[in-house]
Design a protein around this motif. Structure first.
Motif, PDB file in Angstrom:
ATOM      1  N   VAL A  85       4.820  -7.808   9.133  1.00 31.85           N
ATOM      2  CA  VAL A  85       4.304  -8.017   7.779  1.00 31.85           C
ATOM      3  C   VAL A  85       2.829  -7.635   7.711  1.00 31.85           C
ATOM      4  CG1 VAL A  85       4.001  -9.703   5.923  1.00 31.85           C
ATOM      5  CG2 VAL A  85       5.904  -9.968   7.542  1.00 31.85           C
ATOM      6  N   ASN A  86       2.484  -6.866   6.678  1.00 29.87           N
ATOM      7  CA  ASN A  86       1.081  -6.556   6.376  1.00 29.87           C
ATOM      8  C   ASN A  86       0.705  -7.343   5.126  1.00 29.87           C
ATOM      9  OD1 ASN A  86      -0.765  -3.587   5.304  1.00 29.87           O
ATOM     10  ND2 ASN A  86      -1.520  -5.413   6.287  1.00 29.87           N
ATOM     11  N   VAL A  87      -0.271  -8.240   5.259  1.00 31.05           N
ATOM     12  CA  VAL A  87      -0.768  -9.036   4.139  1.00 31.05           C
ATOM     13  C   VAL A  87      -2.043  -8.375   3.639  1.00 31.05           C
ATOM     14  CG1 VAL A  87      -1.601 -11.290   3.377  1.00 31.05           C
ATOM     15  CG2 VAL A  87       0.255 -11.143   5.063  1.00 31.05           C
TER      16      VAL A  87
ATOM     17  N   GLN B 127      -7.624   2.798  15.220  1.00 29.85           N
ATOM     18  CA  GLN B 127      -6.173   2.999  15.274  1.00 29.85           C
ATOM     19  C   GLN B 127      -5.629   2.613  16.642  1.00 29.85           C
ATOM     20  OE1 GLN B 127      -5.379   7.053  14.062  1.00 29.85           O
ATOM     21  NE2 GLN B 127      -6.441   6.743  12.119  1.00 29.85           N
ATOM     22  N   ALA B 128      -6.348   2.980  17.700  1.00 26.64           N
ATOM     23  CA  ALA B 128      -5.895   2.645  19.057  1.00 26.64           C
ATOM     24  C   ALA B 128      -5.871   1.127  19.257  1.00 26.64           C
ATOM     25  CB  ALA B 128      -6.796   3.316  20.098  1.00 26.64           C
TER      26      ALA B 128
ATOM     27  N   GLY C 143       7.458  -8.715  16.776  1.00 26.46           N
ATOM     28  CA  GLY C 143       6.973  -8.812  15.403  1.00 26.46           C
ATOM     29  C   GLY C 143       5.535  -9.281  15.341  1.00 26.46           C
ATOM     30  N   TRP C 144       4.953  -9.174  14.160  1.00 30.69           N
ATOM     31  CA  TRP C 144       3.558  -9.536  13.931  1.00 30.69           C
ATOM     32  C   TRP C 144       3.319  -9.719  12.443  1.00 30.69           C
ATOM     33  CZ3 TRP C 144       2.759  -5.488  10.821  1.00 30.69           C
ATOM     34  CH2 TRP C 144       3.283  -4.248  11.163  1.00 30.69           C
ATOM     35  N   VAL C 145       2.232 -10.414  12.149  1.00 29.60           N
ATOM     36  CA  VAL C 145       1.710 -10.489  10.788  1.00 29.60           C
ATOM     37  C   VAL C 145       0.274 -10.011  10.881  1.00 29.60           C
ATOM     38  CG1 VAL C 145       1.114 -11.951   8.824  1.00 29.60           C
ATOM     39  CG2 VAL C 145       3.211 -12.408  10.126  1.00 29.60           C
ATOM     40  N   ILE C 146      -0.030  -8.932  10.173  1.00 27.73           N
ATOM     41  CA  ILE C 146      -1.366  -8.332  10.208  1.00 27.73           C
ATOM     42  C   ILE C 146      -1.988  -8.478   8.831  1.00 27.73           C
ATOM     43  CG2 ILE C 146      -2.637  -6.163  10.425  1.00 27.73           C
ATOM     44  CD1 ILE C 146      -0.573  -5.266  12.493  1.00 27.73           C
ATOM     45  N   ASP C 147      -3.204  -9.030   8.795  1.00 26.51           N
ATOM     46  CA  ASP C 147      -3.875  -9.128   7.506  1.00 26.51           C
ATOM     47  C   ASP C 147      -4.994  -8.104   7.424  1.00 26.51           C
ATOM     48  OD1 ASP C 147      -6.047 -10.257   8.925  1.00 26.51           O
ATOM     49  OD2 ASP C 147      -6.436 -11.727   7.382  1.00 26.51           O
ATOM     50  N   GLY C 148      -5.091  -7.479   6.266  1.00 25.98           N
ATOM     51  CA  GLY C 148      -6.168  -6.534   6.021  1.00 25.98           C
ATOM     52  C   GLY C 148      -5.665  -5.240   5.436  1.00 25.98           C
ATOM     53  N   ASN C 149      -6.621  -4.405   5.088  1.00 31.81           N
ATOM     54  CA  ASN C 149      -6.333  -3.158   4.387  1.00 31.81           C
ATOM     55  C   ASN C 149      -6.687  -1.972   5.291  1.00 31.81           C
ATOM     56  OD1 ASN C 149      -5.660  -4.776   2.059  1.00 31.81           O
ATOM     57  ND2 ASN C 149      -7.832  -5.039   1.737  1.00 31.81           N
ATOM     58  N   TYR C 150      -7.881  -1.456   5.187  1.00 30.79           N
ATOM     59  CA  TYR C 150      -8.411  -0.412   6.076  1.00 30.79           C
ATOM     60  C   TYR C 150      -7.604   0.889   6.107  1.00 30.79           C
ATOM     61  CZ  TYR C 150     -11.589  -3.922   8.105  1.00 30.79           C
ATOM     62  OH  TYR C 150     -12.554  -4.870   8.294  1.00 30.79           O
ATOM     63  N   GLU C 151      -6.865   1.201   5.046  1.00 34.59           N
ATOM     64  CA  GLU C 151      -6.073   2.431   5.064  1.00 34.59           C
ATOM     65  C   GLU C 151      -6.926   3.675   5.259  1.00 34.59           C
ATOM     66  OE1 GLU C 151      -3.352  -0.467   4.025  1.00 34.59           O
ATOM     67  OE2 GLU C 151      -5.141  -0.043   2.859  1.00 34.59           O
ATOM     68  N   SER C 152      -8.188   3.637   4.822  1.00 35.13           N
ATOM     69  CA  SER C 152      -9.024   4.827   4.987  1.00 35.13           C
ATOM     70  C   SER C 152      -9.209   5.177   6.463  1.00 35.13           C
ATOM     71  CB  SER C 152     -10.388   4.641   4.310  1.00 35.13           C
ATOM     72  OG  SER C 152     -11.106   3.589   4.919  1.00 35.13           O
TER      73      SER C 152
ATOM     74  N   ASP D  15      -1.399   5.360   7.931  1.00 36.24           N
ATOM     75  CA  ASP D  15      -0.091   4.720   7.865  1.00 36.24           C
ATOM     76  C   ASP D  15       0.218   3.864   9.097  1.00 36.24           C
ATOM     77  OD1 ASP D  15       2.135   4.418   6.180  1.00 36.24           O
ATOM     78  OD2 ASP D  15       3.318   5.804   7.414  1.00 36.24           O
ATOM     79  N   THR D  16      -0.780   3.635   9.947  1.00 39.19           N
ATOM     80  CA  THR D  16      -0.551   2.924  11.212  1.00 39.19           C
ATOM     81  C   THR D  16       0.160   1.592  11.006  1.00 39.19           C
ATOM     82  OG1 THR D  16      -2.513   3.960  12.169  1.00 39.19           O
ATOM     83  CG2 THR D  16      -1.666   2.001  13.292  1.00 39.19           C
ATOM     84  N   VAL D  17      -0.353   0.763  10.108  1.00 38.59           N
ATOM     85  CA  VAL D  17       0.247  -0.556   9.863  1.00 38.59           C
ATOM     86  C   VAL D  17       1.339  -0.453   8.812  1.00 38.59           C
ATOM     87  CG1 VAL D  17      -0.188  -2.917   9.066  1.00 38.59           C
ATOM     88  CG2 VAL D  17      -1.849  -1.772  10.547  1.00 38.59           C
ATOM     89  N   LEU D  18       1.036   0.188   7.702  1.00 37.68           N
ATOM     90  CA  LEU D  18       2.001   0.261   6.603  1.00 37.68           C
ATOM     91  C   LEU D  18       3.305   0.932   7.014  1.00 37.68           C
ATOM     92  CD1 LEU D  18      -0.300   1.122   3.590  1.00 37.68           C
ATOM     93  CD2 LEU D  18       0.939  -1.001   3.987  1.00 37.68           C
TER      94      LEU D  18
END
Length: 173
Positions: free
Chosen positions: A4-6, A50-51, A63-72, A76-79
């Motif tokens: 999950v990406n929050v 990214q690494a 599994g994991w829950v990752i919070d944050g945005n940082y798409e720039s 697509d690493t998390v999404l």
């Protein structure tokens, strides 16, 4: 639901929500800010970041829950790996009030954040990268862009109130 990406702006409650969701799902919680901010608020290159994020994801194969945005920086690493994307789209006034209350607590208590960093009124209020202005810009930008970007994605969940977020947490775990 195992990856999950929050998402949301500062003050939306991403970290609190994500940490609780991770606890309920019994998967690790990963805070992107902790992987991003180095000493003296230094930032890694996109490749380094990214690494770090890939390593955190690989360390949690169940599994994991990752919070944050940082798409720039992350692209697509998390999404791309997430099976669920949760957007905490709370009202602006609530997020601003939370952000200022949290900041006051952190400054008065000299709370150490990531890599020894501490918030100051200067880095919260002044400059084009100030946290408050970052939240203001992000709030309106996300409301304009994210429904178009993610709205048709079946993984996408938009939560618009604290009560809605609580109900969603209670029904998903």
């Amino acid at each position: 639901m195992r990856r999950v990406n929050v998402k949301g702006t500062s003050g939306s409650g991403k970290s609190t929500f994500a940490e609780e969701l991770g606890r309920r799902l019994e998967v690790p919680y990963v805070e992107l800010d902790a992987l991003h901010h180095g000493p003296n608020w230094s930032e890694p290159s996109a490749e380094e970041f990214q690494a770090r994020v890939r390593a955190a994801m690989e360390a949690a194969p169940e599994g994991w829950v990752i919070d944050g945005n940082y798409e720039s920086k992350l692209g697509d690493t998390v999404l791309g790996a997430a099976d669920t994307i949760v957007w905490l789209d709370l009202p602006f006034r609530l997020k601003a009030r939370r952000l200022l209350r949290r900041t006051r607590h952190r400054i008065r208590g000299r709370v150490e954040l990531w890599s020894g960093n501490r918030e100051t009124w200067r880095n919260v209020l002044f400059g084009r990268d100030a946290l408050l202005w970052w939240m203001v810009r992000g709030h309106f930008r996300h409301r304009r862009q994210w429904p178009q970007r993610y709205g048709a994605d079946p993984r996408f969940v938009r939560l618009r109130s604290v009560e809605e977020a609580r109900r969603w947490l209670d029904t998903t775990s």
